[in-house]
Each structure stands twice: as structure tokens, then as C-alpha cells.
Scaffold this motif. Structure first.
Motif, PDB file in Angstrom:
ATOM      1  N   TYR A   1      84.783 -57.779  60.478  1.00 22.19           N
ATOM      2  CA  TYR A   1      83.942 -57.170  61.512  1.00 22.19           C
ATOM      3  C   TYR A   1      82.730 -58.039  61.842  1.00 22.19           C
ATOM      4  O   TYR A   1      82.281 -58.088  62.987  1.00 22.19           O
ATOM      5  CB  TYR A   1      83.479 -55.785  61.054  1.00 22.19           C
ATOM      6  CG  TYR A   1      82.726 -55.017  62.108  1.00 22.19           C
ATOM      7  CD1 TYR A   1      83.402 -54.393  63.162  1.00 22.19           C
ATOM      8  CD2 TYR A   1      81.343 -54.907  62.067  1.00 22.19           C
ATOM      9  CE1 TYR A   1      82.717 -53.690  64.147  1.00 22.19           C
ATOM     10  CE2 TYR A   1      80.644 -54.212  63.042  1.00 22.19           C
ATOM     11  CZ  TYR A   1      81.337 -53.604  64.079  1.00 22.19           C
ATOM     12  OH  TYR A   1      80.650 -52.918  65.049  1.00 22.19           O
TER      13      TYR A   1
ATOM     14  N   SER B   1      82.325 -58.348  65.608  1.00 20.88           N
ATOM     15  CA  SER B   1      81.851 -56.964  65.794  1.00 20.88           C
ATOM     16  C   SER B   1      82.825 -56.151  66.636  1.00 20.88           C
ATOM     17  O   SER B   1      82.428 -55.369  67.497  1.00 20.88           O
ATOM     18  CB  SER B   1      80.459 -56.954  66.439  1.00 20.88           C
ATOM     19  OG  SER B   1      79.534 -57.651  65.651  1.00 20.88           O
ATOM     20  N   SER B   2      84.125 -56.340  66.378  1.00 20.79           N
ATOM     21  CA  SER B   2      85.162 -55.664  67.156  1.00 20.79           C
ATOM     22  C   SER B   2      85.923 -54.694  66.258  1.00 20.79           C
ATOM     23  O   SER B   2      86.488 -55.091  65.236  1.00 20.79           O
ATOM     24  CB  SER B   2      86.130 -56.690  67.751  1.00 20.79           C
ATOM     25  OG  SER B   2      87.253 -56.053  68.318  1.00 20.79           O
ATOM     26  N   THR B   3      85.942 -53.426  66.658  1.00 21.29           N
ATOM     27  CA  THR B   3      86.724 -52.446  65.900  1.00 21.29           C
ATOM     28  C   THR B   3      88.225 -52.687  66.075  1.00 21.29           C
ATOM     29  O   THR B   3      89.016 -52.344  65.203  1.00 21.29           O
ATOM     30  CB  THR B   3      86.380 -51.009  66.347  1.00 21.29           C
ATOM     31  OG1 THR B   3      86.563 -50.901  67.763  1.00 21.29           O
ATOM     32  CG2 THR B   3      84.941 -50.666  65.992  1.00 21.29           C
TER      33      THR B   3
ATOM     34  N   LEU C   1      89.597 -54.658  63.291  1.00 21.63           N
ATOM     35  CA  LEU C   1      89.856 -53.882  62.080  1.00 21.63           C
ATOM     36  C   LEU C   1      91.206 -53.181  62.159  1.00 21.63           C
ATOM     37  O   LEU C   1      91.957 -53.145  61.171  1.00 21.63           O
ATOM     38  CB  LEU C   1      88.736 -52.856  61.867  1.00 21.63           C
ATOM     39  CG  LEU C   1      87.319 -53.428  61.681  1.00 21.63           C
ATOM     40  CD1 LEU C   1      86.320 -52.299  61.455  1.00 21.63           C
ATOM     41  CD2 LEU C   1      87.285 -54.404  60.514  1.00 21.63           C
ATOM     42  N   TRP C   2      91.528 -52.624  63.338  1.00 28.20           N
ATOM     43  CA  TRP C   2      92.836 -51.979  63.494  1.00 28.20           C
ATOM     44  C   TRP C   2      93.963 -53.005  63.393  1.00 28.20           C
ATOM     45  O   TRP C   2      95.028 -52.719  62.836  1.00 28.20           O
ATOM     46  CB  TRP C   2      92.907 -51.246  64.834  1.00 28.20           C
ATOM     47  CG  TRP C   2      92.098 -49.983  64.873  1.00 28.20           C
ATOM     48  CD1 TRP C   2      90.964 -49.744  65.576  1.00 28.20           C
ATOM     49  CD2 TRP C   2      92.376 -48.775  64.144  1.00 28.20           C
ATOM     50  NE1 TRP C   2      90.497 -48.469  65.347  1.00 28.20           N
ATOM     51  CE2 TRP C   2      91.344 -47.849  64.466  1.00 28.20           C
ATOM     52  CE3 TRP C   2      93.370 -48.383  63.253  1.00 28.20           C
ATOM     53  CZ2 TRP C   2      91.305 -46.560  63.945  1.00 28.20           C
ATOM     54  CZ3 TRP C   2      93.330 -47.092  62.724  1.00 28.20           C
ATOM     55  CH2 TRP C   2      92.317 -46.207  63.061  1.00 28.20           C
TER      56      TRP C   2
END
Length: 507
Positions: A410, A414-416, A419-420
Motif C-alpha cells: 500500500y 496508496s491503492s486499495t 491490496l485486492w
């Protein structure tokens, strides 16, 4: 002799209390950031770049070079202990290094890794000083067809020659190439397989793929065995000396030299960093292990499987520094950060740099030698201390790995969505482990896939669609000939092993 004299003058400039302190600080900081899963040497350089801007140029670059190599040392530490390499250049080291750690030889694996990195780095730095004119000629000999041939060589060598099963190896290669296709076409600007999501326009980060396949995939694999094994208490022994015995040294010194030989030329050509030579060095050791029937390789963990890739990685980093200084050519992401640092001080690396800024260049080159010695002194005694991480109960350890890996992923963008994607790729990594599909071809395809595509299209554009350009130089002919010989040798070896298993089964 003139180069040795200039190097001696540079060494005198390095061996001052202030510069030695900067080297030590850079080595500690670089190693500390490199150890953190999901960060690695490139992130260490990026995070610590602002620290150097308050220093004078010579001191700043001396510290920066120490951070550069310190991050490379730290990359392998997290890979060996937690199966989560800090950077893609440490992936090949992780395969046998983590097996050694699980076998109770974590300190020995870390010790051999440190010695291998020191050996490869020292030889590469010496070659940069003495053989820089020849390295320039080698780098200039490569054009688009040669880059494509090099990528094909790496693809086939890893997926068909090194893998236990050719079918599974090629399937893994296809998966890696599919991941590499996601993003913006660099030549036409069109979007491919992005689902119209702007977060995917730049493609899937290699950090996301690495963390998902190696870190989260390993966590899920361990969790799936929670009822089969006791996960409380330390999983392995961590006692033992990090120093190899004389008998072990006789086995690993040739591996050090073979790995260094792979790494040296790759630092001067922009193939994305040290991933290719580390995988090729690992593949060579695996092939040699099959020939001598080494029972440790792929099971308990083989010393040569740690020694060769680690030497190759740092040899590539050393010659990449030479390519940056001599040609102004950044051949890896970390070298690109070094180029940014030079530009911050208003300098442009290249042949003129040795004339206009000799007072900076030669202390910088000398600091590489001193920095490697400092890193070896730091890392060898602390190998057993790092190994104590494995005494943490596995359910706590792997939970911590998951948290740190996710935070590291992250922190990059800073990208969600990243994470997925890590979770999705982690599930794929778990399934690959379950069905014995090799991970290395996925990683090498994801790293080199974009390069192979771009260089193939450039080659065909130059020749107006004539594929003969792909075989038009001596370098491409040699690479394809070596590849054909390797494939033929692999087929013969697989046939012999199959016959041997048939004979044993008949008995």
C-alpha cells in the motif's frame, strides 16, 4: 596503472572519519529498509534519497552507494527467513534459502548469502574499474533483436529447462505473460485488459505480483496445513554458525564464480535489473545438481542455490553502477534512482563525468569496495540474530508477514486495488503450490514480458515485418544456439530420468 592510481586517490578520500561514518549509516539504513517485506533495495534508495541532499556531493554519493548495496543485502534476508524477498532480484535466492531456513540452517543461508553478495559485488566493482572500455562495447552491441533474443532465452530456460515439468513450466510462463499484458500499450497508448479502471492503466506492479505469489501464497499454504502440523512454538532451529566450513567452501566457491559470471554482463544492458542473471544462475545450479544427484536441491535447500544467485545479483548491481557512470545508462530501477540523484546535483553521468568530476567519481568507486566490506562485517555477525525471527510461533509470524507485506504494498502507490490484487494473486500462488506449478516462470515472464514485447515490435517495425532480423546478428545466433543446446540437453536428461524411474519401478 593510471586507473589504479586514481582509485587509490579516491580511496584516500573515502577513508576519512566523516565519509566512513556516512558509509556505515548508509549500510545500516539500506539493510534495514531492504529487510522489510514488500519494500526492498529500490524502495530503500527512494525513501532515503532526501537524506543525502543536505550533504556535499561526494559525501552524499558515498552514502547513497552504501544504501544501494545495503538494500541488496537486506532483500535476501527477508526472502530467506520469511519467503518474502524485498525485491525481485532476490527471488531466485529465496527458493533454496527459505528451504535451508525451514531445515534449521537459517544462519548458514544468511551467511552464504552475505558472502556471495560480497564476492559478486567486489569482482564486479573491480571489473568496472579495470574493464570499463570493454563493458561499453558490449552494451553498445545490443539492439532490439538482441534484447528480444535475451528475453526468449530467459523464458525458455526458466520454464522448459529448469522446471521439473515442461507443461507446468509453460503454463506458469503463460500466466506471467498474461499479467504483463495488463496496462497501457507503450507503443500505441491503448488500454489492454484494464477493465476501464484507471488504477490499472500503468499495469500490475511487480511488487504486487511478488508479494502476492511469494508472501501471501506462502501464508495461505501454511494456513491450509494448520490441522496437519503443529504451528505453535518455533518451526525450526536457528542455532549454528553463519560461516561455511572448508568442505562447504569448496562446494560454493565455484557457484560464486558462476553466478558472478552471469551477473557481470547483465549490469551493462537495460534488461530490467538483476532478475535474469539470478534466475539463470539458479537454473544452472539446479541443472548441475540434477547431474550430480544432489538430494538437497529442492528439498532441504542447497548451498549452491543461495550462493550463485546472490553473487549474480550483486555482480549485476556493481556493473550497473559502471554502466550508469560510464554511459549514463540506468539499467535497473535502483540505478534510475541513482541517476535522479546525479541530476539533483546538476550532473549528467557519462564519459565526460570522469573528466569533469573526477574528484567525485573515483571516491564513489572506491566507496563501493569499502561499503561492501562494511556490509559483510555487519551482516555476518547478525545472521544468527536475524534467524531468531523464525523462533516466533508460525501463526504470529505469518500474520506479521501478511500485515507488513500489505502495508509495504500500500505504501508504494496508496491503492486499495493493489491490496485486492495481492489477495487474488496470493490465492493463485496458493493453488500453484498445491498443484506443484513452479513460481519462477510467472515472475520472470511478468518482469521481462513488457521488454520482450517492445523489442519484438521495434525489430519488426525496423525490418517492415521481416522476421529474419531476429536472427541477423552474431549475438542473437549465439543466444538461440545456446538455447537450442540447453533444450536438447534437457530433453535427453528428462528421458534418462524417466527411463531410470521405469527401471526402478520394474524392480
Amino acid at each position: 596503472m593510471e586507473q589504479l592510481s586514481l582509485l587509490g586517490e579516491g580511496l584516500a578520500g573515502v577513508l576519512t572519519p566523516m565519509n566512513l561514518t556516512l558509509l556505515l549509516i548508509g549500510a545500516v539504513l539500506g539493510t534495514a529498509v531492504g529487510v522489510l517485506p514488500g519494500l526492498g533495495s529500490a524502495m530503500a534508495v527512494a525513501l532515503l534519497l532526501p537524506v543525502t541532499f543536505t550533504l556535499d556531493p561526494t559525501g552524499a554519493f558515498i552514502m547513497f552507494a552504501s544504501i544501494y548495496f545495503g538494500g541488496l543485502f537486506g532483500d535476501s534476508t527477508s526472502g530467506i527467513l520469511l519467503n518474502t524477498p524485498g525485491n525481485s532480484s532476490a527471488i531466485a535466492t529465496t527458493f533454496e534459502g527459505h528451504r535451508m531456513a525451514l531445515d534449521g540452517r537459517a544462519a548458514k543461508a544468511l551467511g552464504i548469502s552475505a558472502i556471495g553478495a560480497f564476492t559478486g559485488g567486489m569482482i564486479a566493482c573491480a571489473c568496472v574499474v579495470m574493464l570499463s572500455p570493454y563493458l561499453i562495447l558490449l552494451a553498445r552491441a545490443f539492439s532490439s533483436p538482441e534484447y528480444f533474443a535475451l528475453a526468449v532465452f530467459a523464458f525458455v530456460a526458466i520454464s522448459a529447462v529448469v522446471a521439473e515439468s515442461v507443461v507446468r513450466g509453460l503454463a506458469a510462463l503463460g500466466l506471467g505473460l498474461a499479467l504483463a499484458l495488463v496496462g497501457t500499450d507503450s507503443m500505441t497508448g491503448t488500454q489492454r485488459f484494464t477493465l476501464e479502471n484507471p488504477a490499472l492503466f500503468e499495469g500490475i506492479s511487480i511488487i504486487v505480483i511478488t508479494v502476492g505469489l511469494l508472501a501471501l501464497g506462502e501464508v495461505l499454504h501454511q494456513a491450509s496445513r494448520i490441522h496437519r502440523e503443529t504451528l505453535t512454538g518455533g518451526p525450526v532451529k536457528t542455532e549454528g554458525s553463519p560461516f561455511p566450513t572448508r568442505k562447504e567452501m569448496r562446494r560454493i566457491v565455484p557457484a560464486f564464480l558462476r553466478g558472478t559470471a552471469f551477473g557481470l554482463p547483465f549490469g551493462t544492458i537495460p534488461v530490467g535489473g538483476s532478475e535474469v542473471p539470478t534466475f539463470l544462475a539458479y537454473g544452472t545450479e539446479k541443472a548441475l545438481a540434477k547431474r550430480r544427484n544432489d538430494p538437497d536441491f529442492g528439498t532441504r535447500g542447497a548451498l549452491q542455490g543461495v550462493a550463485a544467485p546472490e553473487a549474480a545479483g550483486n555482480a549485476t548491481a556493481g556493473s550497473a553502477m559502471g554502466a550508469l557512470l560510464v554511459l549514463g545508462l540506468p539499467t535497473s530501477a535502483t540505478a534510475a534512482m541513482m541517476l535522479a540523484a546525479f541530476q539533483q546535483y546538476g550532473m549528467q553521468p557519462g564519459p565526460l563525468l570522469f573528466e569533469t568530476s573526477a574528484a567525485l567519481v573515483w571516491p564513489l568507486l572506491a566507496s563501493l569496495f569499502v561499503g561492501l566490506i562494511i556490509l559483510l562485517i555487519i551482516n555476518l555477525p547478525f545472521a544468527a540474530v536475524w534467524a531468531k525471527l523464525l523462533l516466533i510461533p508460525r501463526h504470529y509470524l505469518y500474520a506479521g508477514v501478511t500485515v507488513i507485506a500489505m502495508l509495504g504494498t500500500y505504501a508504494i502507490s496508496s491503492s486499495t486495488l493493489d491490496l485486492w490484487m495481492v489477495i487474488a494473486i496470493g490465492v493463485v500462488g496458493f493453488l500453484m503450490r498445491r498443484y506443484s506449478i513452479p513460481l519462477a516462470p510467472v515472475l520472470i515472464a511478468a518482469i521481462l514480458g513488457p521488454l520482450a514485447e517492445i523489442e519484438l515490435r521495434r525489430s519488426l517495425a525496423q525490418s517492415e515485418g521481416d522476421v529474419a532480423i531476429l536472427f541477423s546478428s552474431h549475438i542473437t545466433i549465439v543466444l538461440y544456439a545456446l538455447l537450442a543446446a540447453a533444450v536438447a540437453a534437457s530433453i535427453i536428461q528428462h528421458t534418462r530420468h524417466r527411463r531410470r524411474r521405469t527401471v526402478l519401478a520394474a524392480r
